[in-house]
Design an enzyme around this catalytic site. Structure first.
Site, PDB file in Angstrom:
ATOM      1  N   CYS A   1       0.881  -1.065   0.093  1.00 58.20           N
ATOM      2  CA  CYS A   1      -0.038   0.039  -0.003  1.00 58.20           C
ATOM      3  C   CYS A   1       0.800   1.339  -0.096  1.00 58.20           C
ATOM      4  O   CYS A   1       0.223   2.300  -0.116  1.00 58.20           O
ATOM      5  CB  CYS A   1      -0.872   0.021   1.332  1.00 58.20           C
ATOM      6  SG  CYS A   1       0.091  -0.016   2.893  1.00 58.20           S
TER       7      CYS A   1
ATOM      8  N   CYS B   1      -1.059  -4.984   7.283  1.00 58.87           N
ATOM      9  CA  CYS B   1      -0.594  -3.815   7.962  1.00 58.87           C
ATOM     10  C   CYS B   1       0.251  -3.963   9.371  1.00 58.87           C
ATOM     11  O   CYS B   1       1.066  -3.268   9.518  1.00 58.87           O
ATOM     12  CB  CYS B   1      -1.786  -3.078   8.218  1.00 58.87           C
ATOM     13  SG  CYS B   1      -3.110  -2.856   6.921  1.00 58.87           S
TER      14      CYS B   1
HETATM   15 FE1  FES Z   1      -1.079   0.405   4.483  1.00 58.32          FE
HETATM   16 FE2  FES Z   1      -2.598  -0.715   6.235  1.00 58.32          FE
HETATM   17  S1  FES Z   1      -3.356  -0.178   4.209  1.00 58.32           S
HETATM   18  S2  FES Z   1      -0.406  -0.340   6.156  1.00 58.32           S
END
Ligand code: FES
Length: 130
Positions: free
Chosen positions: A33, A102
């Protein structure tokens, strides 16, 4: 969807900030992400006496960063290395499966900070022995 502990650590994260002249710093990014966590440690006699973090990321990343710093504070570096993302997630009462990645951010940042500390220690020893 999120447990009470996750919401608590997200709304009131513990140990946010920076440490001046840290003994170890670790910064990692989550490839999935692009979120980033940076962790600062003060270590005396192999014990993590203080730890602070800055996380530019989602709520789950902030909650796991907060909980993991709480779990390693006062621990030896070896004990801290055994704090896995699984243990952090358990301490938070679980995370939704899509958010599990995450929690890896905190584990990796802590490992990176400890590695930085160990490298600095090795450099010091080399400098002292010259
Ligand atoms: Fe990036 Fe959770 S969406 S660390």
């Amino acid at each position: 969807m999120y447990s009470e502990q996750v919401m608590d650590h997200f709304m009131n994260p513990r140990n946010v900030g920076e440490i001046e002249n840290p003994d170890g710093v670790g910064e990692v990014g989550n490839a999935r992400c692009g979120d980033i966590m940076k962790v600062f440690m003060k270590i005396e006699n192999d014990i993590i006496v203080d730890v602070k973090f800055k996380t530019f990321g989602c709520g789950a990343a902030i909650a796991t960063s907060s909980m993991s710093t709480e779990l390693i504070k006062g621990k030896t570096v070896d004990e801290a290395l055994r704090v896995t993302n699984k243990k952090v997630t358990e301490a938070l009462g679980g995370l939704p499966p899509v958010k599990l990645h995450c929690s890896v951010l905190a584990e990796e940042a802590i490992k990176a900070a400890i590695e930085d500390y160990k490298n600095k220690q090795a450099e010091k020893q080399t400098a002292d022995s010259i």
